[in-house]
Design a protein around this motif. Structure first.
Motif, short mmCIF file in Angstrom:
data_model
loop_
_atom_site.label_atom_id
_atom_site.label_comp_id
_atom_site.label_asym_id
_atom_site.label_seq_id
_atom_site.Cartn_x
_atom_site.Cartn_y
_atom_site.Cartn_z
N SER A 189 43.66 -12.46 78.01
CA SER A 189 44.90 -12.76 78.75
C SER A 189 45.54 -11.44 79.14
O SER A 189 45.88 -10.63 78.29
CB SER A 189 45.86 -13.58 77.88
N LYS A 190 45.70 -11.25 80.45
CA LYS A 190 46.27 -9.98 80.91
C LYS A 190 47.73 -9.88 80.48
O LYS A 190 48.16 -8.88 79.92
CB LYS A 190 46.16 -9.87 82.44
N SER A 191 48.49 -10.97 80.73
CA SER A 191 49.90 -10.94 80.35
C SER A 191 50.04 -11.04 78.83
O SER A 191 51.00 -10.54 78.24
CB SER A 191 50.63 -12.11 80.99
N ARG A 211 42.40 -12.51 89.37
CA ARG A 211 41.29 -13.07 90.16
C ARG A 211 40.32 -12.01 90.65
O ARG A 211 39.27 -12.35 91.20
CB ARG A 211 41.84 -13.91 91.32
N GLY A 223 42.12 -16.31 86.35
CA GLY A 223 41.33 -15.10 86.51
C GLY A 223 40.74 -14.60 85.20
O GLY A 223 39.81 -13.80 85.19
N SER A 224 41.27 -15.08 84.08
CA SER A 224 40.74 -14.68 82.78
C SER A 224 39.69 -15.66 82.28
O SER A 224 39.37 -15.69 81.08
CB SER A 224 41.90 -14.57 81.76
N THR A 264 50.27 -16.25 78.30
CA THR A 264 49.99 -17.53 78.96
C THR A 264 49.79 -18.63 77.90
O THR A 264 49.05 -18.44 76.93
CB THR A 264 48.75 -17.40 79.87
N GLU A 322 44.78 -18.28 95.78
CA GLU A 322 45.91 -17.50 95.26
C GLU A 322 46.23 -16.30 96.14
O GLU A 322 47.36 -15.82 96.18
CB GLU A 322 45.58 -16.99 93.84
N LYS A 359 55.04 -22.56 85.23
CA LYS A 359 55.10 -22.07 83.85
C LYS A 359 56.54 -22.14 83.34
O LYS A 359 56.79 -22.60 82.23
CB LYS A 359 54.61 -20.61 83.78
N GLN A 401 39.91 -19.95 93.60
CA GLN A 401 41.05 -19.21 93.05
C GLN A 401 41.29 -17.93 93.85
O GLN A 401 42.42 -17.60 94.22
CB GLN A 401 40.85 -18.84 91.57
N ILE A 410 42.27 -18.45 80.99
CA ILE A 410 42.49 -19.39 82.10
C ILE A 410 42.60 -18.61 83.41
O ILE A 410 42.94 -17.42 83.40
CB ILE A 410 43.75 -20.26 81.85
O1 PA5 Z 1 44.98 -14.52 88.96
C1 PA5 Z 1 45.95 -14.66 88.23
O2 PA5 Z 1 46.82 -13.78 88.11
C2 PA5 Z 1 46.12 -15.87 87.36
O3 PA5 Z 1 45.23 -16.88 87.66
C3 PA5 Z 1 45.93 -15.47 85.93
O4 PA5 Z 1 44.64 -14.95 85.80
C4 PA5 Z 1 46.14 -16.64 84.96
O5 PA5 Z 1 47.41 -17.19 85.14
C5 PA5 Z 1 45.97 -16.17 83.52
O6 PA5 Z 1 46.87 -15.13 83.25
P1 PA5 Z 1 46.69 -14.19 82.01
O7 PA5 Z 1 45.42 -13.46 82.12
O8 PA5 Z 1 47.89 -13.30 82.05
O9 PA5 Z 1 46.71 -15.09 80.78
#
Ligand code: PA5
Length: 432
Positions: free
Chosen positions: A138-140, A202, A81-82, A143, A284, A419, A280, A79
């Motif tokens: 997912s970076k984190s 992003r 940026g991912s 999510t 953002e 969140k 985005q 979702i």
């Molecule tokens: O740009 C951002 O940081 C957010 O839009 C994230 O990409 C988004 O919340 C998804 O996060 P993650 O990649 O940690 O699942």
């Protein structure tokens, strides 16, 4: 660089002297960005993505080759940026109708970008009995939207192939060390790709986040990189012709003159998700501390028959950024008709792209007459190289523009609030 920017339709709103001053300001912001001395400077790793790590790129290409050979479908779960970068690039370079096209590469289904049960059910049903793989991003690694979708698609994959075989069809793109997804991937033995620490979501399309799904769709990573290189050469040079400096300077000038909404206007369905990605990127990056231009988008000419009315005559809040693709792949001409019952013979023999460009010119002029200043960004075609140029141009311009606005363009403190509230409503342990 083949991308060009034309700002002449903003000159009623920004004088020569103002433009000179804005360009000097944007040169200072560019210097801050490139010297990495500004706010958020620990998230500037994307400025080096014109020299990707060859081992990582080779590994991505090998994984994509395997996916192409053993899968009819790839489910890309992520979702924000991912998600948006890969989707934008796939639509731009291939087609929004990619899945319906005849091809040797798998269908790509995007999932985990919401909680729609109908959406998930439809994707499962479209995959049907076909062979598939999953790329969870997912970076984190925590999510909720992609985590829920991953659990559902992983269960379907394990049911079909068994746990051990399914693990060979799951590719996790995440942090190098932390997060639930990384722990799960290590435990189950999924192949993993790293999202660099210093690249925010992003700005991550030119990392494994975008590269794996795009390579699986048959897109050449090296062509994307050649576009990044060419954009960086032009956009990191502090002179008045630098297109990123010009774009950042003019949009800030218009914002200061009271234009708080920027509309990305495209004339190609293939650019629809480029606009979503752009929203985005700018939303953002700049929407914070009570400041920022609100990024919106329209798909012309369709939206000329709906939103066009507001743009022409509604409240004067906005300016427009038109994005034009110079050359189309297909050449379709209007046929000649002996009877000319529809009165269209004046267009007989004309190429549709020619007509589309005339519609764009007419729209720019009409909206300018209606006091909507506008810029025109032109890319030569819908090649991977052009996408690399366009996205990198917007990224560098975003960094410059955010610094001109006086914010940290590389954090997103507001994204977290919903969140946390959702976790409370869902009853997540530890949140009350
Ligand atoms: O740009 C951002 O940081 C957010 O839009 C994230 O990409 C988004 O919340 C998804 O996060 P993650 O990649 O940690 O699942």
């Amino acid at each position: 660089m083949k991308l060009t920017i034309d700002v002449k339709n903003t000159r009623n709103h920004i004088s020569d002297a103002e433009l000179d001053a804005l360009l000097r300001e944007s040169a200072v912001s560019l210097e801050t960005l490139c010297a990495k001395t500004g706010r958020g400077n620990d998230f500037l790793g994307w400025l080096e993505l014109d020299h990707p790590d060859k081992n990582e790129t080779d590994r991505i290409k090998a994984a994509a080759k395997k996916i192409i050979s053993d899968s009819d479908a790839l489910v890309v779960i992520g979702i924000g940026g991912s998600y948006l970068g890969a989707r934008a690039a796939l639509d731009f370079i291939k087609s929004p109708n990619y899945n319906n096209m005849k091809k040797d590469t798998p269908d790509i289904y995007f999932a985990g970008n919401g909680f729609s049960s109908d959406g998930v059910a439809q994707t499962l049903s479209m995959i049907g009995d076909r062979d598939f793989s999953i790329n969870v991003i997912s970076k984190s690694g925590t999510t909720t939207e992609p985590a829920v979708a991953f659990r559902i698609f992983r269960e379907a994959l394990e049911k079909k192939y068994g746990k051990k075989e399914a693990a060979k069809r799951i590719y996790a793109t995440t942090d190098k060390a932390k997060g639930a997804l990384k722990s799960l991937a290590d435990k189950e033995g999924y192949e993993t790709f790293v999202i660099p620490d210093d690249v925010g979501g992003r700005f991550s399309v030119f990392t494994p986040v975008g590269y794996l799904p795009l390579a699986a769709a048959g897109i050449d990573i090296d062509d994307l990189v050649s576009g990044i290189k060419s954009a960086y050469a032009a956009c990191k040079t502090p002179d008045a012709e630098n297109p990123a400096m010009k774009y950042a300077a003019v949009r800030n000038g218009l914002y200061r003159a009271g234009r708080s909404v920027e509309i990305f206007a495209d004339f190609e369905p293939a650019l629809r998700f480029a606009a979503e990605w752009w929203k985005q990127l700018y939303g953002e990056s700049e929407g914070k501390e009570g400041k920022g231009i609100f990024p919106a988008s329209v798909d012309f000419t369709a939206d000329l028959h709906s939103m066009g009315q507001y743009i022409q005559q509604g409240a004067r809040l906005m300016f427009e950024t038109f994005v034009k693709v110079k050359n189309s792949e297909a050449e379709i001409t209007v046929p000649y008709d002996e009877d000319d019952g529809d009165g269209l013979n004046y267009l007989a023999g004309r190429d549709m792209t020619w007509i589309n460009h005339k519609a764009l010119e007419a729209t720019m002029q009409a909206h300018l007459n209606g006091d909507v200043p506008n810029m025109l960004i032109t890319v030569p075609d819908r090649s991977a190289r052009s996408f690399g140029e366009l996205a990198s141009f917007f990224e560098v311009a975003c960094g410059i523009s955010g610094y001109m606005l006086g914010v940290n363009p590389f954090d997103q403190p507001g994204v977290e609030d919903y969140k946390k509230l959702m976790f409370i409503l869902l009853g997540k342990p530890g949140y009350n």
